[in-house]
Design a protein around this motif. Structure first.
Motif, PDB file in Angstrom:
ATOM      1  N   TYR A 118       0.787  22.642  -0.972  1.00 27.06           N
ATOM      2  CA  TYR A 118       0.716  21.398  -0.208  1.00 27.06           C
ATOM      3  C   TYR A 118       2.115  20.856   0.026  1.00 27.06           C
ATOM      4  O   TYR A 118       2.957  20.897  -0.871  1.00 27.06           O
ATOM      5  CB  TYR A 118      -0.079  20.329  -0.966  1.00 27.06           C
ATOM      6  N   ARG A 119       2.363  20.334   1.214  1.00 26.94           N
ATOM      7  CA  ARG A 119       3.597  19.597   1.522  1.00 26.94           C
ATOM      8  C   ARG A 119       3.279  18.133   1.294  1.00 26.94           C
ATOM      9  O   ARG A 119       2.318  17.598   1.856  1.00 26.94           O
ATOM     10  CB  ARG A 119       4.012  19.862   2.981  1.00 26.94           C
ATOM     11  N   ASN A 127      -2.994  12.955   0.034  1.00 31.82           N
ATOM     12  CA  ASN A 127      -1.786  12.624   0.788  1.00 31.82           C
ATOM     13  C   ASN A 127      -0.961  13.830   1.219  1.00 31.82           C
ATOM     14  O   ASN A 127      -0.014  13.687   1.977  1.00 31.82           O
ATOM     15  CB  ASN A 127      -0.896  11.681  -0.037  1.00 31.82           C
ATOM     16  N   ARG A 170      -0.297  17.750   2.874  1.00 27.39           N
ATOM     17  CA  ARG A 170      -0.738  18.592   3.986  1.00 27.39           C
ATOM     18  C   ARG A 170      -0.816  20.020   3.467  1.00 27.39           C
ATOM     19  O   ARG A 170       0.161  20.570   2.960  1.00 27.39           O
ATOM     20  CB  ARG A 170       0.264  18.500   5.136  1.00 27.39           C
ATOM     21  N   VAL A 209      -0.460  23.702   3.351  1.00 33.65           N
ATOM     22  CA  VAL A 209       0.402  24.639   4.068  1.00 33.65           C
ATOM     23  C   VAL A 209      -0.215  26.041   4.046  1.00 33.65           C
ATOM     24  O   VAL A 209      -0.268  26.725   5.047  1.00 33.65           O
ATOM     25  CB  VAL A 209       1.819  24.674   3.450  1.00 33.65           C
TER      26      VAL A 209
END
Length: 186
Positions: free
Chosen positions: A40-41, A63, A65, A67
């Protein structure tokens, strides 16, 4: 004997890596048939220090994103209770804060045990320290890894370990690079 029956999955790598690089790591597992590893980013201001493990997981998934997600399975013929190492590579395209999350862990049915899922927060940066040791201390120049240009006014945290390397005795000092991107550590 009881310890060898417990499922185990460990993620171990540096909490700092270079952006535009491939993160190479080797999760170690015992008595794990399958797991999903997700990258996750996270927002740049993400701070897990005040969160518990489950709160961190919830914040990452809400929260962050997603990846990439990869399912890792045991290879045919693996023997129970032995430790196996998987070689995994993830592309980290941009600087920032990331989380590596382990989910969907499946263990052999005869163990009837549940494995606590793991999560690891790390930072990817384009800044690269170049170290030079001198008689009066250590000088570190922080440069942009892409351009090679010195980076002024960058925060540098240094962790000092005593000779016996016990984490409880770790001392952290904070420095800031000068206008030439250099910090001198006495």
């Amino acid at each position: 004997i009881l310890m060898t029956q417990h499922p185990e999955l460990r993620l171990e790598f540096s909490k700092l890596c270079m952006a535009r690089d491939v993160l190479k790591f080797n999760p170690r597992r015992r008595n794990v048939k399958e797991y999903t590893l997700s990258l996750y980013r996270l927002p740049d201001n993400f701070n897990e220090d005040a969160l518990t493990g489950e709160e961190t997981r919830r914040e990452v998934k809400q929260n962050g994103r997603l990846v990439k997600s990869t399912k890792v399975q045991a290879r045919p013929g693996e023997t129970p209770f032995r430790i196996y190492t998987d070689s995994l590579h993830l592309d980290i395209d941009e600087p920032g804060v990331y989380a590596l999350v382990v989910d969907g862990v499946k263990v052999p049915l005869q163990l009837n045990k549940k494995l606590q899922s793991d999560i690891m927060i790390f930072r990817a940066t384009r800044l690269m320290p170049v170290r030079v040791e001198l008689a009066d201390g250590v000088r570190v120049m922080v440069v942009d890894s892409k351009t090679g240009k010195p980076q002024p006014q960058v925060s540098v945290d240094v962790d000092w370990f005593p000779q016996d390397r016990t984490a409880k005795d770790t001392l952290r000092e904070h420095f800031t690079t000068d206008n030439q991107g250099i910090v001198t550590i006495p």
